[in-house]
Motif scaffolding. Structure first.
Motif, PDB file in Angstrom:
ATOM      1  N   ILE A   9       4.373  65.251  26.667  1.00  0.00           N
ATOM      2  CA  ILE A   9       6.000  65.578  25.792  1.00  0.00           C
ATOM      3  C   ILE A   9       6.131  66.099  27.585  1.00  0.00           C
ATOM      4  O   ILE A   9       7.499  66.192  28.152  1.00  0.00           O
ATOM      5  CB  ILE A   9       5.549  66.583  24.995  1.00  0.00           C
ATOM      6  N   ILE A  10       5.082  66.617  28.351  1.00  0.00           N
ATOM      7  CA  ILE A  10       5.464  66.857  29.648  1.00  0.00           C
ATOM      8  C   ILE A  10       5.830  65.870  30.608  1.00  0.00           C
ATOM      9  O   ILE A  10       6.707  66.128  31.338  1.00  0.00           O
ATOM     10  CB  ILE A  10       4.205  67.348  30.024  1.00  0.00           C
ATOM     11  N   ARG A  11       5.021  64.540  29.942  1.00  0.00           N
ATOM     12  CA  ARG A  11       5.521  63.960  30.710  1.00  0.00           C
ATOM     13  C   ARG A  11       6.713  63.391  30.294  1.00  0.00           C
ATOM     14  O   ARG A  11       7.916  63.319  31.270  1.00  0.00           O
ATOM     15  CB  ARG A  11       4.729  62.018  30.628  1.00  0.00           C
ATOM     16  N   GLY A  12       7.759  63.509  29.311  1.00  0.00           N
ATOM     17  CA  GLY A  12       8.572  62.654  28.610  1.00  0.00           C
ATOM     18  C   GLY A  12       9.706  63.385  29.323  1.00  0.00           C
ATOM     19  O   GLY A  12      11.085  63.116  29.170  1.00  0.00           O
ATOM     20  N   LEU A  13       9.252  65.075  29.236  1.00  0.00           N
ATOM     21  CA  LEU A  13       9.966  66.159  29.925  1.00  0.00           C
ATOM     22  C   LEU A  13      10.790  65.985  31.221  1.00  0.00           C
ATOM     23  O   LEU A  13      11.364  66.390  32.105  1.00  0.00           O
ATOM     24  CB  LEU A  13       9.691  67.627  29.896  1.00  0.00           C
ATOM     25  N   SER A  14       9.591  65.627  32.190  1.00  0.00           N
ATOM     26  CA  SER A  14       9.652  65.495  33.514  1.00  0.00           C
ATOM     27  C   SER A  14      11.054  64.702  34.195  1.00  0.00           C
ATOM     28  O   SER A  14      11.106  64.514  35.080  1.00  0.00           O
ATOM     29  CB  SER A  14       8.380  66.127  34.404  1.00  0.00           C
ATOM     30  N   ALA A  15      10.544  63.535  33.007  1.00  0.00           N
ATOM     31  CA  ALA A  15      11.042  62.261  33.786  1.00  0.00           C
ATOM     32  C   ALA A  15      12.102  62.114  32.682  1.00  0.00           C
ATOM     33  O   ALA A  15      13.338  61.580  33.301  1.00  0.00           O
ATOM     34  CB  ALA A  15      10.638  61.246  32.416  1.00  0.00           C
ATOM     35  N   GLY A  16      12.566  63.586  32.129  1.00  0.00           N
ATOM     36  CA  GLY A  16      14.298  63.451  31.237  1.00  0.00           C
ATOM     37  C   GLY A  16      14.955  63.822  32.603  1.00  0.00           C
ATOM     38  O   GLY A  16      14.443  64.322  33.810  1.00  0.00           O
ATOM     39  N   ARG A  17      16.597  63.996  31.389  1.00  0.00           N
ATOM     40  CA  ARG A  17      17.282  64.938  32.529  1.00  0.00           C
ATOM     41  C   ARG A  17      17.122  67.127  32.490  1.00  0.00           C
ATOM     42  O   ARG A  17      18.179  67.066  33.385  1.00  0.00           O
ATOM     43  CB  ARG A  17      18.289  64.777  31.938  1.00  0.00           C
ATOM     44  N   LYS A  18      15.919  66.660  31.783  1.00  0.00           N
ATOM     45  CA  LYS A  18      15.898  69.210  32.675  1.00  0.00           C
ATOM     46  C   LYS A  18      14.255  68.927  32.435  1.00  0.00           C
ATOM     47  O   LYS A  18      13.542  69.447  31.926  1.00  0.00           O
ATOM     48  CB  LYS A  18      16.287  69.390  30.807  1.00  0.00           C
TER      49      LYS A  18
END
Length: 329
Positions: free
Chosen positions: A6-15
């Motif tokens: 989840i952290i990986r997904g968020l850190s790669a995302g727009r926010k």
RNA sequence: AUGUCUCUGUAUA
């Protein structure tokens, strides 16, 4: 486990800042981060310039005994360097027992981005584990400060060049206004990716060679190179300088056709193009639907209005900008 | 499974 994904997904995302709050949530619930967690969170802090959170993440890494992990260490060096905290980055860098190539490269890039080429160079010269990224970083640095002699000299000396090396030396010539040099490099390079095309397009657009830019885009299309935001922005800039409303409209149509969304940068480029082409109504229309207007977007709209003699409206917009919480520059 | 390099937006001269 799944916290990491989840952290990986968020850190790669727009926010990416959401990754940071998610990390605190994770700690709050008593879950222990591991060596995979930290690089993701640190990257998120880097990208959202959350240096304060970064320091606290750093503290947690120390507590977890993971600060000497090379991935964690280099991510931290990169975070401080990228946020211009060169002294903090250097302190960490000097303290590390085993600096890997990524730590070296991150530290060098930090100096480069602040224009400290001598400091960058002295590290580069001391490096035993130089890779292609180290060379590219230095070449980029010399290009940025306008030292093409050194940039070229390193480019010629480097043992192995990749497409980024070529793009970097191309962009360096563009940066220094050497359009012919850029052109020559563009035609000589063994492989071109979309960044190569974008760099050449931007070079033409910035030097006022708008027709060359438009012609290059047609060539790019015929070779089926998929454009990016940078491609479109340079094209719009070329159209604006030409005052070519019909060409600008066709770029706008192209965006709609290919479902290219209007980011703040693209939106500002559209506003600018329409304003420069004299279609102030369309410029206002685009501006009004822009989300998260930044100071550049406001400046562009204000300048567009002023350019066409709408001084009163321009001043009104300036007040509106201040009222809605954007600091003028 | 994780970290580092290259291309894009505004004014004035």
């Amino acid at each position: 486990f799944s916290w990491n994904s989840i952290i990986r997904g968020l850190s790669a995302g727009r926010k990416p800042e959401e990754a940071v709050s998610f990390f605190s949530e994770m700690l709050h619930r008593g879950f222990r981060p591991n060596k995979f967690t930290f690089p993701f969170v640190i990257k998120a802090c880097t990208e959202s310039s959350l240096t304060r959170s970064g320091v606290s993440v750093h503290t947690h890494a120390v507590k977890s005994g993971l600060e000497s992990n090379p991935y964690v260490q280099s991510a931290l060096v990169h975070m401080y360097a990228d946020n211009k905290k060169l002294d903090d980055a250097r302190k960490l860098f000097d303290q590390s027992s085993e600096r890997d190539v990524v730590s070296w490269n991150s530290m060098i890039d930090g100096y480069v981005k602040c224009g400290e080429l001598d400091l960058a160079r002295s590290l580069f010269d001391r490096m035993k584990c130089r890779d292609v990224i180290s060379w590219n970083t230095m070449i980029n640095g010399y290009g940025l400060i306008g030292n093409l002699v050194q940039a070229r000299s390193l480019f010629e000396k480097m043992p192995l060049r990749n497409v980024v090396s070529w793009n970097t030396i191309l962009a360096g010539h563009a940066q220094c206004g050497d359009v012919e040099g850029a052109c020559r490099i563009f035609s000589e390079m063994p492989h071109r990716d979309v960044v190569s095309w974008n760099a050449m397009l931007a070079c033409y657009a910035h030097s006022g060679q708008s027709n060359e830019a438009l012609a290059l885009f047609n060539e790019m299309r015929s070779l089926k190179v998929k454009p990016t935001d940078a491609t479109i922005v340079s094209l719009l800039s070329a159209c604006g300088h030409l005052g070519a409303l019909d060409q600008g409209e066709s770029v706008h149509a192209y965006m709609k056709e290919h479902m290219i969304g209007i980011s703040i940068v693209l939106g500002t480029a559209l506003v600018d193009m329409y304003a420069k082409c004299g279609d102030i109504c369309r410029a206002k229309g685009i501006f009004s639907v822009l989300e998260h207007k930044d100071v550049l977007a406001w400046n562009t709209m204000i300048a567009g209005l002023a350019m066409h003699g709408h001084a009163h409206e321009a001043l009104q917009l300036f007040d509106e900008m201040v009222e809605t919480g954007t600091r003028p520059d």
